[in-house]
Enzyme design. Structure first.
Site, PDB file in Angstrom:
ATOM      1  N   SER A 166      45.531  39.810  38.990  1.00 22.64           N
ATOM      2  CA  SER A 166      45.350  39.058  37.879  1.00 22.64           C
ATOM      3  C   SER A 166      46.922  38.964  37.223  1.00 22.64           C
ATOM      4  O   SER A 166      47.682  38.301  37.899  1.00 22.64           O
ATOM      5  CB  SER A 166      44.472  39.530  36.757  1.00 22.64           C
ATOM      6  OG  SER A 166      44.111  38.584  35.915  1.00 22.64           O
ATOM      7  N   ASP A 264      35.238  33.693  41.423  1.00 19.91           N
ATOM      8  CA  ASP A 264      36.613  33.981  40.514  1.00 19.91           C
ATOM      9  C   ASP A 264      36.718  32.507  40.171  1.00 19.91           C
ATOM     10  O   ASP A 264      37.040  31.847  40.869  1.00 19.91           O
ATOM     11  CB  ASP A 264      37.448  34.628  40.997  1.00 19.91           C
ATOM     12  CG  ASP A 264      38.647  35.111  40.131  1.00 19.91           C
ATOM     13  OD1 ASP A 264      38.702  34.436  38.839  1.00 19.91           O
ATOM     14  OD2 ASP A 264      39.652  35.588  40.590  1.00 19.91           O
TER      15      ASP A 264
END
Length: 321
Positions: A166, A264
């Site tokens: 991330s 996502d």
């Protein structure tokens, strides 16, 4: 006496709240866990070190169980995720993930504890990530003075990797670009970069003329953690395919691993990044892994599930090739 509720100055839900007295309440993130010598499940040992006092940069170092006393292993410099504002190199989620990855890949890993927003807005995390990498790289140059013995005794300078998830994957990408421009002590080369669910955003989708929702969460987070970013959400640090971004051909590695997940919100950006790198003239070998039916950072948040274990194994395979 009745309690007086503190007034909220601003908030970035579900991550945190900032109160008018300056107190920051973090709403997400797993609890702190201490390092451990010879984990009974994996055999991995870990310890915490201080890389710099000013600014304060710490790290957790992981060493797998050795097959022989002087064994040389690949080195992984890892940056944790959390939107630049939550989580930690010392949190249970990231400790558990790195412990498992180190056990499988047989690498020496250094998980960097960088400064976070809003107490330290970007570019602080990038600066800490770069300072940590230079310090780690110096172990493989001549005349090392302040050394970490797990690195000097067991690190293989020919197999040097950067990685992250991330926001940490964003840091790893930007650090790799900086290495391509400035190099590292002793001429150390980065062999590979592993990016799982990288955090990128921007005002336009994949360079098209269609603007995204101005309330896009990725853009909201970026504006919160880096309010002075040149170019806003089209700063090359968060949008590597922005018109003014430097060529991705400058990525300083010969191997790249990118992973995205079907559910996502950052999936499209990760795919666009992978395509942009492979079409940039970059001369390395790239691998893309897309996991069906999973969400952001599932391999860390749901570490024991079969798909999480499979992705961790794929990252480990990348580090051992």
């Amino acid at each position: 006496m009745a309690c007086i509720a503190k007034e909220v100055e601003t908030e970035l839900l579900p991550f945190l709240r900032v109160y008018k007295d300056g107190y920051v309440e973090r709403l997400l993130g797993s609890q702190y866990v201490p390092p451990l010598l010879d984990d009974p499940e994996t055999g991995v040992s870990s310890k915490d070190i201080t890389i710099s006092q000013d600014p304060l940069i710490k790290a957790r170092v992981f060493l797998p169980k050795l097959d022989e006393p002087h064994q040389k292993l690949p080195v992984l410099v890892y940056y944790h995720g959390g939107g630049f504002c939550v989580e930690s190199a010392f949190s249970s989620d990231h400790h558990r993930y790195l412990d498992g990855l180190v056990s499988q890949a047989k690498v020496v890993a250094v998980s960097v504890e960088y400064r976070m927003a809003p107490e330290h807005c970007l570019p602080a995390a990038y600066e800490d990530g770069w300072a940590a990498l230079q310090w780690i790289a110096s172990h493989f140059a001549e005349n090392v003075i302040d050394d970490e013995p797990w690195l000097t005794n067991h690190g293989n300078s020919e197999r040097f990797y950067l990685g992250g998830d991330s926001a940490g994957a964003n840091i790893a990408h930007n650090i790799a670009m900086k290495v391509g421009k400035e190099g590292l002590p002793g001429g150390l080369k980065v062999l590979g970069v592993s990016l799982t669910h990288p955090y990128f955003c921007g005002s336009k989708e994949n360079g098209s003329e269609t603007c995204e929702d101005p309330e896009d969460f990725g853009c909201l987070v970026w504006n919160f953690v880096y309010p002075s970013a040149p170019g806003g959400v089209d700063c090359p640090m968060i949008n590597p395919v922005a018109p003014d971004a430097p060529s991705l051909a400058g990525l300083a590695c010969s191997r790249l691993f990118v992973s995205v997940s079907e559910n996502d919100e950052l999936r499209r950006r990760g795919l666009a990044y992978y395509e942009a790198v492979t079409e940039s003239g970059w001369e390395g070998e790239a691998e893309l892994v897309e996991v069906e039916g999973e969400d952001h950072a599932f391999h860390i948040l749901k570490f024991e599930t079969p798909k999480a274990k499979d992705l961790t194994r794929k990252v480990a395979d990348f580090l051992t090739k």
